[in-house]
Scaffold this active site. Structure first.
Site, mmCIF file in Angstrom:
data_model
loop_
_atom_site.group_PDB
_atom_site.id
_atom_site.type_symbol
_atom_site.label_atom_id
_atom_site.label_comp_id
_atom_site.label_asym_id
_atom_site.label_seq_id
_atom_site.Cartn_x
_atom_site.Cartn_y
_atom_site.Cartn_z
ATOM 1 N N SER A 137 0.853 -1.203 0.000
ATOM 2 C CA SER A 137 0.000 0.000 0.000
ATOM 3 C C SER A 137 0.877 1.237 0.000
ATOM 4 C CB SER A 137 -0.875 0.007 1.255
ATOM 5 O OG SER A 137 -1.518 1.254 1.397
ATOM 6 N N TYR A 179 -2.742 -1.178 10.048
ATOM 7 C CA TYR A 179 -2.582 -1.257 8.592
ATOM 8 C C TYR A 179 -1.231 -0.699 8.136
ATOM 9 C CZ TYR A 179 -4.066 -1.142 3.688
ATOM 10 O OH TYR A 179 -4.173 -1.331 2.334
#
Ligand code: NDP
Length: 269
Positions: free
Chosen positions: A159, A172
């Site tokens: 990401s 995350y």
């Protein structure tokens, strides 16, 4: 040709740069927006695709689309954070297609929560879904690739958030940042010795069930994103497949340990 030194680039080499025909590719998270797009695209490029995720109904739908487009695939349901379950994916790939050439790791999960409201269990769940499971699938596939001695390509979907923090993202961002470093470390372990290239693709916002709400042009989130996106729009799953094919193909033979920006320029400004 003149007797000056010939440039060492052949037509066959250039023609085969993006060729993955006949390669066996495991795609995790094949029921997701990005994993599904990768699976369909690899099938269209005539790879033999092993689709895996947990949701059997959604797997069957992706299988149907890959086959409708003329692709060759099998489905093996598994939770990627369960090593015993994932070993069955590898066994099925070997039985059906004789080995594994490509691993695309496209599963993942997030549940944003302020650290003050987040339990250790919730944080650990994200770390398992986005990091431990990545380690498990990469390790198991790398062991097979090393044993087979034919090299391979591992592509991890990380990401853009791997390099920057965000409110509610202690799980995350931490898991994706660690996944990037794991990709770099795996490259050090696997590339020169076993011919296995390991890279990540680091996306910003691509349309999926979870991000659909961000695509409302009237929303503040959308407008704020666009201020930092030189490309001028958010991503669609098909925007992702070029990079996923590139990193699975001979065109990326010299690339390993890279965390590649698929952000529409988000990291640039
Ligand atoms: P989706 O939500 O569309 O798909 C998620 C996939 O991961 C599904 O295949 C799902 O399969 C699987 N999954 C969900 N929860 C878990 C879990 N707890 N453990 C294991 N597998 C799970 O997401 P995307 O396709 O958009 O995302 C794919 C990857 O890309 C993820 O790693 C995500 O973090 C990353 N990413 C996506 C962005 C985006 O904007 N779309 C932006 C940045 C990164 P099943 O439930 O069937 O097992």
């Amino acid at each position: 040709m003149s007797d000056t030194k010939k440039i060492d680039v052949s037509r066959d080499f250039v023609d085969g740069l993006f060729d993955i025909k006949g390669k066996v590719a495991i795609v995790t998270g094949a029921t997701g927006a990005l994993g599904g797009a990768i699976a369909v695209a690899y099938g269209m490029k005539d790879a033999k695709v092993v689709l895996t995720a947990r949701n059997e109904e959604r797997l069957a739908a992706v299988e149907q689309q890959v086959k409708y487009e003329g692709g060759d695939c099998i489905v093996v349901p598994a939770d990627p954070s369960d090593p015993v379950a994932f070993a069955k994916v590898i066994a099925a790939a070997k039985k059906a297609y004789g080995g594994i050439d490509i691993l695309a790791v496209a599963h993942g999960y997030n549940h944003p929560q302020n650290i003050l409201e987040q339990s250790v269990e919730d944080w650990s769940y994200i770390m398992d879904a986005d990091l431990k499971s990545v380690y498990i699938v990469c390790k198991q596939v790398a062991e097979e690739m090393a044993k087979a001695g034919k090299g391979g390509k591992i592509v991890v979907v990380s990401s853009a958030r791997s390099k920057m923090g965000m409110a509610g993202y202690t799980g995350y961002c931490a898991s994706k940042g660690a996944a990037d470093l794991m990709v770099q470390s795996m490259a050090c372990d696997l590339s020169s010795k076993y011919g296995i290239n390991v890279n990540s693709i680091n996306p910003t916002v691509f349309r999926s069930d979870l991000t659909e709400w961000m695509f409302d042009p009237e929303s503040a989130v959308y407008k704020n994103f666009l201020k930092r996106l030189p490309i001028g729009r958010l991503g669609e799953p098909y925007d992702f497949v070029g990079m996923a094919i590139f990193l699975a193909s001979p065109a990326s033979d010299f690339l390993t340990g890279g965390n590649y920006d698929a952000t529409g320029g988000y990291w640039a400004c």
